[in-house]
Scaffold this motif. Structure first.
Motif, mmCIF file in Angstrom:
data_model
loop_
_atom_site.group_PDB
_atom_site.id
_atom_site.type_symbol
_atom_site.label_atom_id
_atom_site.label_comp_id
_atom_site.label_asym_id
_atom_site.label_seq_id
_atom_site.Cartn_x
_atom_site.Cartn_y
_atom_site.Cartn_z
ATOM 1 N N UNK A 56 2.408 2.897 -0.714
ATOM 2 C CA UNK A 56 1.203 3.442 -1.323
ATOM 3 C C UNK A 56 0.325 2.316 -1.847
ATOM 4 N N UNK A 57 -0.974 2.484 -1.692
ATOM 5 C CA UNK A 57 -1.909 1.521 -2.256
ATOM 6 C C UNK A 57 -2.567 2.089 -3.511
ATOM 7 N N UNK A 58 -2.126 3.237 -3.947
ATOM 8 C CA UNK A 58 -2.680 3.876 -5.142
ATOM 9 C C UNK A 58 -1.841 3.470 -6.345
ATOM 10 N N UNK A 59 -2.513 3.000 -7.377
ATOM 11 C CA UNK A 59 -1.846 2.688 -8.631
ATOM 12 C C UNK A 59 -1.956 3.937 -9.512
ATOM 13 N N UNK A 60 -0.934 4.775 -9.480
ATOM 14 C CA UNK A 60 -0.963 6.040 -10.208
ATOM 15 C C UNK A 60 -1.017 5.841 -11.723
#
Length: 99
Positions: free
Chosen positions: A4-8
């Motif tokens: 994932x490239x999303x920083x949740x």
């Protein structure tokens, strides 16, 4: 599954994304988008993945459940779970489909 490239961790858990999504698309189309997210999970996911539904675009992705829990505190281990995500508002909401 790709990383994932999303920083949740930059997203805030909320309870209003689903009602806003339904208001934007209508009940039938919003439910269809959730079904498509669950279909993605069924076709390409595994026990450690969670479908992500982007509310602005109805785009779909898969994320690691452990990553979501570590970065948001949301326990996404469960049956028919979908994470609604608003990139514009930096908000997330965890749904459990009961269909």
């Amino acid at each position: 599954m790709a990383d994932s490239t999303i920083d949740f961790s930059t997203y805030t858990p909320v309870n209003h994304l689903w009602p806003a999504f339904v208001e934007l698309l209508g009940s039938e189309k919003a439910q269809q988008a959730v079904r498509q997210a669950l279909d993605l999970q069924g076709m390409s996911g595994n026990a450690g993945s969670l479908p992500v539904l982007f509310v602005e675009t109805c785009g779909l992705a898969l994320a690691h459940t452990d990553l979501v829990r570590e970065q948001t505190g949301l326990n996404s281990h469960g049956y028919r779970m979908v994470l609604l995500l608003s990139r514009r508002e930096l908000e997330v909401q965890l749904l459990q489909d009961t269909l």
